[in-house]
Motif scaffolding. Structure first.
Motif, PDB file in Angstrom:
ATOM      1  N   LEU A 296     -38.087  14.932   4.522  1.00  0.00           N
ATOM      2  CA  LEU A 296     -35.994  15.155   3.933  1.00  0.00           C
ATOM      3  C   LEU A 296     -36.226  15.631   2.936  1.00  0.00           C
ATOM      4  CD1 LEU A 296     -34.716  12.889   6.723  1.00  0.00           C
ATOM      5  CD2 LEU A 296     -35.451  15.021   7.181  1.00  0.00           C
ATOM      6  N   ALA A 297     -34.799  16.389   2.784  1.00  0.00           N
ATOM      7  CA  ALA A 297     -34.757  16.366   1.444  1.00  0.00           C
ATOM      8  C   ALA A 297     -33.836  15.838   0.658  1.00  0.00           C
ATOM      9  CB  ALA A 297     -33.878  18.535   0.444  1.00  0.00           C
ATOM     10  N   ARG A 298     -32.969  15.092   1.111  1.00  0.00           N
ATOM     11  CA  ARG A 298     -31.973  14.135   0.344  1.00  0.00           C
ATOM     12  C   ARG A 298     -32.764  12.361   0.321  1.00  0.00           C
ATOM     13  NH1 ARG A 298     -26.018  12.678   0.428  1.00  0.00           N
ATOM     14  NH2 ARG A 298     -26.822  10.755   0.950  1.00  0.00           N
TER      15      ARG A 298
ATOM     16  N   PHE B  81     -36.784  12.601  -5.637  1.00  0.00           N
ATOM     17  CA  PHE B  81     -36.645  13.408  -4.200  1.00  0.00           C
ATOM     18  C   PHE B  81     -38.210  14.145  -3.960  1.00  0.00           C
ATOM     19  CE2 PHE B  81     -32.999  10.986  -5.355  1.00  0.00           C
ATOM     20  CZ  PHE B  81     -32.555  10.874  -3.985  1.00  0.00           C
TER      21      PHE B  81
ATOM     22  N   LEU C  76     -37.588  20.429  10.779  1.00  0.00           N
ATOM     23  CA  LEU C  76     -37.960  18.699  10.964  1.00  0.00           C
ATOM     24  C   LEU C  76     -37.051  18.284  11.931  1.00  0.00           C
ATOM     25  CD1 LEU C  76     -35.316  18.900   7.280  1.00  0.00           C
ATOM     26  CD2 LEU C  76     -38.088  18.137   8.198  1.00  0.00           C
TER      27      LEU C  76
ATOM     28  N   TRP D 294     -30.675  15.761  -5.065  1.00  0.00           N
ATOM     29  CA  TRP D 294     -31.080  16.303  -4.446  1.00  0.00           C
ATOM     30  C   TRP D 294     -31.538  18.124  -3.968  1.00  0.00           C
ATOM     31  CZ3 TRP D 294     -29.776  18.110   0.311  1.00  0.00           C
ATOM     32  CH2 TRP D 294     -28.857  18.413   0.576  1.00  0.00           C
TER      33      TRP D 294
END
Lengths: 259, 263
Positions: free
Chosen positions: A98-100, A144, B150, B254
């Motif tokens: 997951l990116a964030r 991250f 995902l 991010w």
């Protein structure tokens, strides 16, 4: 001790198209604890289908599959999903982080569901941190994904696969998105885990990668055509050392040439 | 020359050129035609002379704009979640959302007035109507554009639907949401001013900037009209800057659209 995976005459037939596709045609296989298996084969050989069945993502059309002694045929959808979360860990080609979300939080993710729900946040955090230590990234816990290299991202994904203390770690082309040097690094992590007793099944189409495993299975047209110990097994640590020496030698040579 | 200095200097230079051309055109016009383009000095003077009126009008417009904008954010996020649930919901609702956006404000304004009365409530409602569409469309697109892998991963771990929504879809939709928010923040002050022109009211402490523009125009106070234009423009900039700051705060850790120094 009984094998952790016992597969007997497993078949998978897809009926969705006009012509039924017989993807897996009778595979019989025992996987013991501590094994490190490379599952190989060309595309269409049935290796992905077999992997999906091993991962309890797909049910076999015929045959039996005992995972840690439990017959998955007798389980309903929810029970199967619970079994999957308890017994299996997954690593994917594309990392799927997951990116964030920090490395640590990514590793915690599988524990937010299922049987871990009654654990306290501290316990979950501690367990996730421990898994990051195993893959050698504890010092990067607050990074991250976009602050990590490809190899580091895959190591975070491996830590995530380990977090539920699985019986078997299933990896689908884990080095498919990595360059050769980073692949060695990631295979080193897998070998270290295997040395600690974790059972690993890995899909790969690269012979070089399969040589890091202990046992090589080759599928063709839905059947196992070869099942043998890996020939000339490569130890990642040695290979890494060799690569570094070669690199240093190349640097010396180019420096000499420049003079 | 350092880049940051250049970044400040260049727009300032452009501004000076524009002011010079403006002044030149003003001088070039014959005496009786100069009312068409008041000089920059006259506009500044009007800004100072009418500062109390303009300040009060700005506050009123800002109130309407923020109320409508805030309402649009809340409603559009909730609606976007509903729309993201299924393509069937989207197919059934999208044409009517479009219809709302297609109807021009001056046509909607009188309807609003007979429903909720002229003044702040109408201005807020009309601003809501105009700011709502880009927000809901972008946010919905964000919610349904989650990485398939995902989604599969969350299914694998047996995440509950609300866990998938909050841990996966909402974060993934944030950049889209902020795109919508920027568009909405740009058009909300415009919407509020146009709404104020058509549905504003001078009741209570007077109208907003749109109402004021109508009054200045009818009184032929052209420098004041230009000053009003400058004020609305400034209001839009402020709202936009606020949204940009908010987006930076929540994304720069991010998201790839922000350059990072620590990579």
């Amino acid at each position: 001790m009984s094998p952790v995976v016992q597969i007997k005459d497993l078949h998978k037939i897809y009926e969705s198209g006009e012509v039924p596709v017989h993807a897996v045609r009778g595979v019989t296989l025992d996987i013991h604890r501590g094994e490190f298996i490379a599952l190989m084969g060309a595309s269409g050989s049935g290796k992905s289908t077999l992997m999906n069945m091993l991962g309890c993502l797909d049910r076999p059309t015929r045959g039996t599959y005992l995972l840690d002694g439990i017959n998955i045929d007798e389980l309903d959808r929810n029970e199967l999903a619970d079994l999957r979360n308890q017994k299996l860990g997954f690593v994917f080609q594309g990392f799927n982080l997951l990116a964030r979300t920090t490395a640590l939080e990514n590793v915690e993710l599988p524990m937010l569901y299922g049987r871990h729900r009654h654990q306290s946040m501290e316990q979950i955090r501690e367990r996730a941190m421990h898994c990051l230590e195993i893959v050698g990234l504890a010092n990067r816990f607050d990074h991250f994904p976009n602050q990590l290299s490809g190899g580091q991202q895959q190591r975070v994904a491996i830590a995530r696969g380990l977090v539920n203390e699985p019986q078997v770690l299933l990896a689908d082309e884990p080095t498919g998105n990595l360059d050769s040097k980073t692949s060695v690094e990631v295979m080193g992590v897998f070998q270290k885990l295997n040395d600690q007793g974790i059972t690993i099944v890995m899909v790969t189409h690269e012979l070089d990668i399969a040589r890091y495993c202990k046992r090589n299975l080759v599928l063709r047209d839905g059947v196992v055509v070869r099942d043998a110990p890996a020939e000339d097994r490569v130890i990642a640590e040695h290979e890494m050392k060799r690569l570094k020496e070669a690199e240093a030698a190349a640097k010396l040579t180019s420096a000499a040439a420049a003079n | 020359m350092p880049r940051t200095l250049l970044k400040l200097l260049l727009p300032a230079l452009t501004g000076l050129v524009v002011l010079a051309v403006w002044q030149a055109v003003h001088e070039f016009l014959s005496e009786e035609m100069r009312f068409l383009l008041p000089s920059p000095g006259a506009v500044l003077q009007a800004l100072v002379d009418h500062r109390a009126t303009l300040w009060r009008a700005t506050l009123n417009t800002t109130e309407g704009a923020l109320l409508g904008f805030g309402l649009a954010v809340v409603v559009s996020v909730l609606l976007a979640v509903a729309l993201s649930l299924s393509p069937l919901v989207r197919t059934s609702l999208y044409p009517y959302l479009m219809a709302l956006q297609m109807t021009p404000l001056p046509v909607l304004a009188p309807i609003c007035v007979i429903w909720v009365g002229a003044g702040l409530r109408s201005v807020a409602l009309l601003t809501f109507v105009i700011a709502f569409f880009p927000l809901v469309v972008n946010t919905t697109q964000g919610l349904i554009s989650t990485d398939r892998n995902l989604v599969e991963l969350f299914r694998l771990y047996r995440a509950r639907p609300w866990q998938r929504l909050f841990l996966l879809q909402v974060p993934a939709a944030l950049p889209y949401f902020f795109t919508g928010l920027r568009i909405a923040a740009t058009i909300a002050p415009i919407g509020a001013v146009v709404a104020d022109m058509n549905a504003g009211s001078s009741a209570g402490d007077g109208g907003g900037l749109g109402f004021q523009a109508v009054i200045f125009a009818s009184q032929a106070r052209y420098p004041a009209l230009f000053a009003t234009a400058a004020t609305t423009c400034l209001l839009g900039f402020v709202l936009n800057a606020a949204v940009l700051a908010l987006a930076w705060l929540s994304l720069h850790h991010w998201h790839d659209s922000y350059e990072r120094a620590d990579r």
